[in-house]
Design an enzyme around this catalytic site. Structure first.
Site, PDB file in Angstrom:
ATOM      1  N   ASP A  45     -20.673  -1.006  49.082  1.00  8.84           N
ATOM      2  CA  ASP A  45     -20.902   0.437  48.986  1.00  8.84           C
ATOM      3  C   ASP A  45     -22.399   0.719  48.813  1.00  8.84           C
ATOM      4  OD1 ASP A  45     -21.143  -0.368  46.375  1.00  8.84           O
ATOM      5  OD2 ASP A  45     -19.721   1.081  45.552  1.00  8.84           O
ATOM      6  N   SER A  46     -23.199  -0.350  48.764  1.00 11.52           N
ATOM      7  CA  SER A  46     -24.655  -0.198  48.867  1.00 11.52           C
ATOM      8  C   SER A  46     -25.021   0.538  50.155  1.00 11.52           C
ATOM      9  CB  SER A  46     -25.336  -1.574  48.844  1.00 11.52           C
ATOM     10  OG  SER A  46     -24.735  -2.444  49.789  1.00 11.52           O
ATOM     11  N   ASP A  84     -15.864  -3.434  49.921  1.00  8.47           N
ATOM     12  CA  ASP A  84     -16.002  -2.798  48.606  1.00  8.47           C
ATOM     13  C   ASP A  84     -15.052  -1.609  48.503  1.00  8.47           C
ATOM     14  OD1 ASP A  84     -17.564  -3.516  46.465  1.00  8.47           O
ATOM     15  OD2 ASP A  84     -19.423  -2.721  47.314  1.00  8.47           O
ATOM     16  N   LYS A 112     -13.228  -5.727  46.904  1.00  7.45           N
ATOM     17  CA  LYS A 112     -14.025  -5.901  45.675  1.00  7.45           C
ATOM     18  C   LYS A 112     -13.942  -4.634  44.825  1.00  7.45           C
ATOM     19  CE  LYS A 112     -18.741  -6.187  45.612  1.00  7.45           C
ATOM     20  NZ  LYS A 112     -19.097  -5.034  44.754  1.00  7.45           N
ATOM     21  N   GLU A 114     -15.207  -2.933  40.887  1.00 10.94           N
ATOM     22  CA  GLU A 114     -16.161  -3.048  39.777  1.00 10.94           C
ATOM     23  C   GLU A 114     -15.484  -2.690  38.459  1.00 10.94           C
ATOM     24  OE1 GLU A 114     -19.595  -0.594  40.480  1.00 10.94           O
ATOM     25  OE2 GLU A 114     -19.992  -1.489  42.438  1.00 10.94           O
ATOM     26  N   GLU A 181     -23.700  -9.256  38.449  1.00 14.90           N
ATOM     27  CA  GLU A 181     -24.949  -8.622  38.890  1.00 14.90           C
ATOM     28  C   GLU A 181     -25.861  -8.320  37.699  1.00 14.90           C
ATOM     29  OE1 GLU A 181     -24.395  -5.404  41.633  1.00 14.90           O
ATOM     30  OE2 GLU A 181     -26.489  -4.768  41.522  1.00 14.90           O
TER      31      GLU A 181
HETATM   32  O1  KIV Z   1     -22.515  -2.874  47.307  1.00  8.90           O
HETATM   33  C1  KIV Z   1     -23.073  -3.969  47.355  1.00  8.90           C
HETATM   34  O2  KIV Z   1     -23.849  -4.281  48.258  1.00  8.90           O
HETATM   35  C2  KIV Z   1     -22.792  -4.909  46.288  1.00  8.90           C
HETATM   36  C3  KIV Z   1     -23.619  -6.160  46.205  1.00  8.90           C
HETATM   37  C4  KIV Z   1     -25.000  -5.849  45.823  1.00  8.90           C
HETATM   38  C5  KIV Z   1     -23.014  -7.186  45.315  1.00  8.90           C
HETATM   39  O3  KIV Z   1     -21.926  -4.691  45.499  1.00  8.90           O
END
Ligand code: KIV
Length: 264
Positions: A45-46, A84, A112, A114, A181
């Site tokens: 989600d970056s 994500d 993934k 969080e 992280e």
């Molecule tokens: O969203 C993302 O790119 C991430 C990584 C930095 C681990 O969660």
């Protein structure tokens, strides 16, 4: 080359073979990363920050991640593909099931999420229903406003112990992979040694089983600044495929991350 699965990563962990992960958002870059031998690709989600230009990851939607997951999927043949789950797309177990299913149907091999203890029921439900989970602890960017900024986590003994306990609980609930992280390297090492599942670090020192970076940081094109824990490999090599190769090699031989990339 055979497809990377969670079993491959467990084998790497047992053999002490450090593996590499990278974010990717489209078929072309993902294909190049896959060809060079990056083991894990994350549609992070970056993308809210590096593709969409937001200040944080909160505006990203499930539809955004599903679209980019489908793009990446079409470009790769070997890497494990993680998608994500964006902010507020897994706040209840039922919502989690529906949204995770969308991402798996878009082509992800794993999702993934969080968070720690509050996620245990969802992790268990997802795993029991055939959706592998990568957990994410430490500086979890979706909680940036709770943390009061992008800050290193687990610096004091109480928080370090909580993160370690959460890592163990997430593994027990069924998580098959863990990202940590921006935590002190000593804590990342303790977590990596305590778990049987592979641990991937970002800003967490050299002792995790694998490393992950955001592709825009590796290629030195992130808007604003490159985080201290990252490295611009394009500057060093001058060519994209060589940059990725250098990243893979430095993770494998333990030269990345160096002291200057960690939060001691
Ligand atoms: O969203 C993302 O790119 C991430 C990584 C930095 C681990 O969660």
């Amino acid at each position: 080359m055979s497809k990377v699965t969670s079993s491959t990563l467990i084998k790497f962990k047992k053999e002490g073979k450090k593996f590499t992960a990278l974010t990717a958002y489209d078929a072309s870059f993902a294909g190049a990363f896959d060809n060079e031998g990056v083991d894990v690709l994350l549609v992070g989600d970056s993308l809210g920050m590096v593709l969409q230009g937001h200040d944080d990851t909160l505006p990203v939607t499930v539809a955004d991640i599903a679209y980019h997951t489908a793009c990446v999927k079409r470009g790769i043949s070997r890497a494990l593909l993680i998608a994500d789950m964006p902010f507020m797309s897994y706040s209840t177990p039922e919502q989690t099931m529906t949204n995770a299913a969308m991402l798996m149907q878009a082509g992800a091999n794993m999702v993934k999420v969080e968070g720690g203890h509050w996620l245990l029921e969802s992790v268990k439900m997802l795993t029991e229903r055939g959706i592998p989970v990568c957990a994410h602890l430490g500086l979890t960017p979706q909680s940036v406003h709770v943390f009061g900024g992008f800050k290193v986590q687990g610096r004091d003994a109480e928080n370090a112990q909580r993160i370690l306990d959460e890592a163990k609980a997430l593994q027990a609930a069924g998580a098959q992979l863990l990202v940590v992280e921006c935590i002190p390297p000593q804590l990342a090492k303790a977590i990596t040694e305590a778990l049987t599942i592979p641990v991937i670090g970002i800003g967490a020192g050299a002792d995790t089983d694998g490393q992950i970076l955001v592709m825009h940081d590796v290629l030195g094109i992130s808007s604003g600044y490159i985080p201290r824990f990252s490295k611009n490999y394009l500057k060093q090599t001058g060519e994209i495929r060589s940059a990725i190769r250098a990243y893979i090699d430095e993770v494998a031989n333990g030269t990345f991350p160096a002291e200057e990339h960690t939060f001691n």
